[in-house]
Design an enzyme around this catalytic site. Sequence first.
Site, PDB file in Angstrom:
ATOM      1  N   LYS A 128      33.119 -30.828   5.347  1.00 14.07           N
ATOM      2  CA  LYS A 128      34.099 -29.838   4.649  1.00 14.07           C
ATOM      3  C   LYS A 128      35.158 -30.313   3.876  1.00 14.07           C
ATOM      4  O   LYS A 128      36.298 -30.114   3.842  1.00 14.07           O
ATOM      5  CB  LYS A 128      34.883 -29.095   5.662  1.00 14.07           C
ATOM      6  CG  LYS A 128      33.622 -28.067   6.452  1.00 14.07           C
ATOM      7  CD  LYS A 128      34.456 -26.994   7.305  1.00 14.07           C
ATOM      8  CE  LYS A 128      33.576 -26.081   7.936  1.00 14.07           C
ATOM      9  NZ  LYS A 128      32.728 -26.704   9.084  1.00 14.07           N
ATOM     10  N   THR A 172      35.109 -18.545   8.743  1.00 16.73           N
ATOM     11  CA  THR A 172      34.855 -17.237   9.771  1.00 16.73           C
ATOM     12  C   THR A 172      36.028 -16.906  10.587  1.00 16.73           C
ATOM     13  O   THR A 172      36.137 -15.881  11.090  1.00 16.73           O
ATOM     14  CB  THR A 172      33.549 -17.467  10.204  1.00 16.73           C
ATOM     15  OG1 THR A 172      33.380 -18.518  10.702  1.00 16.73           O
ATOM     16  CG2 THR A 172      32.299 -17.228   9.221  1.00 16.73           C
ATOM     17  N   ARG A 196      26.642 -24.562  21.095  1.00 20.11           N
ATOM     18  CA  ARG A 196      26.594 -24.103  22.475  1.00 20.11           C
ATOM     19  C   ARG A 196      25.474 -23.692  23.227  1.00 20.11           C
ATOM     20  O   ARG A 196      25.176 -24.026  24.152  1.00 20.11           O
ATOM     21  CB  ARG A 196      27.865 -23.773  22.740  1.00 20.11           C
ATOM     22  CG  ARG A 196      29.130 -24.469  22.715  1.00 20.11           C
ATOM     23  CD  ARG A 196      30.441 -23.829  22.334  1.00 20.11           C
ATOM     24  NE  ARG A 196      30.417 -23.034  21.102  1.00 20.11           N
ATOM     25  CZ  ARG A 196      31.504 -22.368  20.797  1.00 20.11           C
ATOM     26  NH1 ARG A 196      32.482 -22.202  21.627  1.00 20.11           N
ATOM     27  NH2 ARG A 196      31.485 -21.824  19.679  1.00 20.11           N
ATOM     28  N   ASP A 230      28.859 -32.520   8.379  1.00 17.11           N
ATOM     29  CA  ASP A 230      29.744 -31.047   8.060  1.00 17.11           C
ATOM     30  C   ASP A 230      31.221 -31.626   7.819  1.00 17.11           C
ATOM     31  O   ASP A 230      32.206 -31.453   8.797  1.00 17.11           O
ATOM     32  CB  ASP A 230      29.750 -30.314   9.434  1.00 17.11           C
ATOM     33  CG  ASP A 230      30.195 -29.091   9.280  1.00 17.11           C
ATOM     34  OD1 ASP A 230      30.829 -28.583   8.120  1.00 17.11           O
ATOM     35  OD2 ASP A 230      30.515 -28.270  10.105  1.00 17.11           O
ATOM     36  N   ASP A 251      39.599 -31.518  -1.815  1.00 15.88           N
ATOM     37  CA  ASP A 251      40.791 -32.195  -2.531  1.00 15.88           C
ATOM     38  C   ASP A 251      40.445 -32.370  -3.928  1.00 15.88           C
ATOM     39  O   ASP A 251      39.755 -31.648  -4.288  1.00 15.88           O
ATOM     40  CB  ASP A 251      40.559 -33.773  -1.900  1.00 15.88           C
ATOM     41  CG  ASP A 251      41.898 -34.668  -1.689  1.00 15.88           C
ATOM     42  OD1 ASP A 251      42.816 -34.553  -2.793  1.00 15.88           O
ATOM     43  OD2 ASP A 251      42.249 -35.330  -0.867  1.00 15.88           O
ATOM     44  N   LYS A 296      23.340 -31.720  13.329  1.00 15.43           N
ATOM     45  CA  LYS A 296      24.574 -31.628  12.485  1.00 15.43           C
ATOM     46  C   LYS A 296      25.617 -32.196  13.158  1.00 15.43           C
ATOM     47  O   LYS A 296      26.112 -32.187  14.381  1.00 15.43           O
ATOM     48  CB  LYS A 296      25.075 -30.052  12.468  1.00 15.43           C
ATOM     49  CG  LYS A 296      25.971 -29.680  11.260  1.00 15.43           C
ATOM     50  CD  LYS A 296      26.906 -28.549  11.744  1.00 15.43           C
ATOM     51  CE  LYS A 296      28.079 -28.882  12.567  1.00 15.43           C
ATOM     52  NZ  LYS A 296      29.213 -28.412  12.445  1.00 15.43           N
TER      53      LYS A 296
HETATM   54  O1  C5P Z   1      28.578 -23.848  19.536  1.00 16.56           O
HETATM   55  P1  C5P Z   1      28.284 -22.925  18.159  1.00 16.56           P
HETATM   56  O2  C5P Z   1      26.814 -22.573  18.212  1.00 16.56           O
HETATM   57  O3  C5P Z   1      29.226 -21.828  18.214  1.00 16.56           O
HETATM   58  O4  C5P Z   1      28.377 -23.926  16.684  1.00 16.56           O
HETATM   59  C1  C5P Z   1      28.439 -23.512  15.563  1.00 16.56           C
HETATM   60  C2  C5P Z   1      28.558 -24.776  14.724  1.00 16.56           C
HETATM   61  O5  C5P Z   1      29.005 -24.121  13.372  1.00 16.56           O
HETATM   62  C3  C5P Z   1      29.731 -25.800  15.189  1.00 16.56           C
HETATM   63  O6  C5P Z   1      29.514 -26.784  14.739  1.00 16.56           O
HETATM   64  C4  C5P Z   1      30.973 -25.017  14.185  1.00 16.56           C
HETATM   65  O7  C5P Z   1      32.048 -26.192  13.664  1.00 16.56           O
HETATM   66  C5  C5P Z   1      30.020 -24.914  13.071  1.00 16.56           C
HETATM   67  N1  C5P Z   1      30.715 -23.772  11.992  1.00 16.56           N
HETATM   68  C6  C5P Z   1      30.925 -22.453  12.418  1.00 16.56           C
HETATM   69  N2  C5P Z   1      31.497 -21.592  11.581  1.00 16.56           N
HETATM   70  C7  C5P Z   1      31.710 -21.733  10.339  1.00 16.56           C
HETATM   71  C8  C5P Z   1      31.518 -23.014   9.945  1.00 16.56           C
HETATM   72  C9  C5P Z   1      30.865 -23.864  10.679  1.00 16.56           C
HETATM   73  O8  C5P Z   1      30.817 -22.038  13.604  1.00 16.56           O
HETATM   74  N3  C5P Z   1      32.113 -20.834   9.546  1.00 16.56           N
END
Ligand code: C5P
Length: 229
Positions: free
Chosen positions: A60, A117, A208, A58, A63, A31
């Site tokens: 998003k 979220t 992460r 991703d 517009d 991603k």
């Molecule tokens: O590091 P982590 O596992 O928290 O990463 C989650 C990924 O999902 C990040 O790229 C974040 O931008 C994305 N994301 C999220 N919550 C959302 C939509 C996308 O954490 N509602």
Amino acid sequence: MNPIYAALDTPDMEYALSLAGRVAPHVGGLKLGMEFLAANGPQGIREFDRFGLPIFADTKYHDIPNTVAGAVRAIAAIGVQIVNVHAAGGEAMLKAAHDAARAVNPNMKVIAVTVLTSLSDQDLVAVGQTTPARDQVLRLAALAKECGLDGVVCSAHEIAPLRVALGPDFLLVVPGIRPEGSALGDQRRVMGPKQALDAGGSVLVIGRPITAAADPGTAARAIAESLGF
Ligand code: C5P
């Protein structure tokens, strides 16, 4: 199919490529988000062709329909597997995104972001939306499906009601995944990978817990093995 998409959340091309190289044998996709795209442009995605993995851009997009359609056409031509738009853009925008994708790359999945979220019910009231987040998520996901979209991004805790409401084929793409013992970071409503898959998640977006591990390859492999891949 391995449901793990590793989130390469960095503007740094070299670092993203090195992470991808380490995790590629253990994940089902990669991603690349706003951070990466702002620094490297959509053409930067092409650097990842060497890994032979599907890419979730991703983006998003949010517009007017004509503008979103143009952006979706452009990213579809790059050859990504999944792209996303904000469902709050409304019916005409969602249909325009869907039609644009199908015209250029019929295999590309267009999914919708429902409610970010990071927004609490109080935050939603402040922007004039008085229905609780959970109801709004269901409403926007149903709208996305009606407009022909392939799925939504959702928190793990929304999987069960969305699966019931939207059926077995709708893609539920789930961030906020935390294997037991890994740091929460800024995520709050998290779930383990196995639980999220068992609940009906289709794709697990994991950042992460993989990228911040001492050895990202080992971390990705451990999660994949815990899911039977
Ligand atoms: O590091 P982590 O596992 O928290 O990463 C989650 C990924 O999902 C990040 O790229 C974040 O931008 C994305 N994301 C999220 N919550 C959302 C939509 C996308 O954490 N509602």
